[in-house]
Design an enzyme around this catalytic site. Structure first.
Site, PDB file in Angstrom:
ATOM      1  N   CYS A 136       2.351  -6.868   1.645  1.00 29.22           N
ATOM      2  CA  CYS A 136       1.396  -6.115   2.458  1.00 29.22           C
ATOM      3  C   CYS A 136       0.458  -7.139   3.077  1.00 29.22           C
ATOM      4  CB  CYS A 136       0.625  -5.160   1.544  1.00 29.22           C
ATOM      5  SG  CYS A 136      -0.735  -4.304   2.360  1.00 29.22           S
ATOM      6  N   SER A 138       0.831  -1.206   0.000  1.00 27.95           N
ATOM      7  CA  SER A 138       0.000   0.000   0.000  1.00 27.95           C
ATOM      8  C   SER A 138       0.869   1.262   0.000  1.00 27.95           C
ATOM      9  CB  SER A 138      -0.866   0.005   1.254  1.00 27.95           C
ATOM     10  OG  SER A 138      -0.036  -0.049   2.399  1.00 27.95           O
TER      11      SER A 138
HETATM   12  N1  DGL Z   1       1.967  -2.414   5.012  1.00 25.15           N
HETATM   13  C1  DGL Z   1       0.582  -2.701   5.160  1.00 25.15           C
HETATM   14  C2  DGL Z   1       0.381  -4.108   5.729  1.00 25.15           C
HETATM   15  O1  DGL Z   1       1.303  -4.894   5.813  1.00 25.15           O
HETATM   16  C3  DGL Z   1      -0.191  -1.799   6.078  1.00 25.15           C
HETATM   17  C4  DGL Z   1      -0.301  -0.371   5.802  1.00 25.15           C
HETATM   18  C5  DGL Z   1      -1.666   0.099   5.370  1.00 25.15           C
HETATM   19  O2  DGL Z   1      -2.637   0.093   6.141  1.00 25.15           O
HETATM   20  O3  DGL Z   1      -1.737   0.484   4.208  1.00 25.15           O
HETATM   21  O4  DGL Z   1      -0.715  -4.450   6.084  1.00 25.15           O
END
Ligand code: DGL
Length: 278
Positions: A81, A19
């Site tokens: 993510c 994201s």
């Molecule tokens: N990096 C994202 C994850 O691993 C979280 C960040 C977001 O909420 O966009 O879930």
């Protein structure tokens, strides 16, 4: 979109997306383990945080990004993510002629913990989306019903990190107040179920005074990538230094500054808004 002929080659890059810039922790771990592999990274900064978005929005965003990565062409897609892995894994797999060529950040971590057979009560912190999806819970229940998972949504953490707040008093206070939650009492280890969280590992470790195992998915996922490419005969055999590409859907100088801390000073972000004009 039809992804057309998909014939991955060892010389092709690995596509990694998140994201925002949190997935760079995974990209960095892949780069450390496989320094000759080229990476094409896409951070959907225009739509972050995914943790607050609806499942259908996350699915749409993830499919669009995966299509972009396939067209590069990439030989493998890593969903770096947790929120997207929990929500859109099947949808991303479905756009590839061979669904094996997508790796998420959840399965390798669950497999790693289950194979260690070390913990009975495991804590997890992640976004609202990851926690409400209960994907980790379901996978642990299936793999080992004796393991208890205590999950806590910690929605302030990813935006806080994207804003460059880590290793300081504010981040320490916020992290400690989340970890004070009685729901996490008695856990023997904690999963960082958000790819941003390795950046606040010091705050988490200081809360537990170094006495709790902190499970950082970046390294575990990088090993899964290595195993997969090796099995498929797709590891890059050329020993040249790769030229990575880093795209974001919305560029700001502050993202770039934080991204450099994640990946290294040589990183340059390029804006590519896949949704422009739509
Ligand atoms: N990096 C994202 C994850 O691993 C979280 C960040 C977001 O909420 O966009 O879930």
């Amino acid at each position: 979109m039809s992804t057309g002929k998909f014939s991955p080659k060892a010389s092709y890059p690995i596509g990694v997306f998140d994201s925002g810039i949190g997935g760079l922790t995974v990209a960095k771990a892949i780069n450390d383990l496989l320094p000759h592999e080229q990476l094409v990274y896409f951070g959907d900064t225009a739509h972050m945080p995914y943790g607050e978005k609806s499942p259908h929005a996350i699915k749409d965003y993830s499919i669009k990004i995966a299509e972009f990565l396939i067209l590069q062409p990439c030989k493998l897609i890593v969903i770096a993510c947790n929120s997207a892995s929990a929500t859109a894994f099947k949808q991303v797999q479905a756009i590839l002629p061979d669904k094996q060529f997508v790796i998420n950040v959840i399965d390798p971590v669950v497999e790693h913990i289950v194979s260690q057979d070390k913990y009975k009560k495991i804590g997890l912190i992640g976004t609202k989306r990851t926690v409400s999806s209960a994907v980790y819970k379901k996978k642990f229940e299936k793999a080992n019903p004796n393991m208890q998972l205590k999950s806590l949504a910690t929605p302030l953490l990813a935006p806080m990190i994207e804003e460059g707040f880590f290793n300081n008093k504010i981040s320490k206070t916020i992290v400690h107040s989340y970890l004070d939650n009685p729901h996490l009492t008695g856990i023997e280890s904690i999963i960082l179920a958000c790819t941003h969280y390795p950046l606040i590992i010091n705050e988490i470790s200081s809360y537990y005074k170094g006495k709790l195992d902190i499970i950082n998915s970046a390294e575990i996922v990088s090993k899964a990538v290595q195993r997969f490419l090796d099995e498929k005969g797709l590891l890059n055999t050329k020993k040249t230094e790769p030229k990575h590409k880093f795209f974001v859907s919305d560029y700001t100088a502050s993202f770039e500054e934080t991204a450099k801390i994640f990946f290294g000073a040589s990183l340059k972000l390029k804006e590519n808004n896949l949704w422009k004009g739509k």
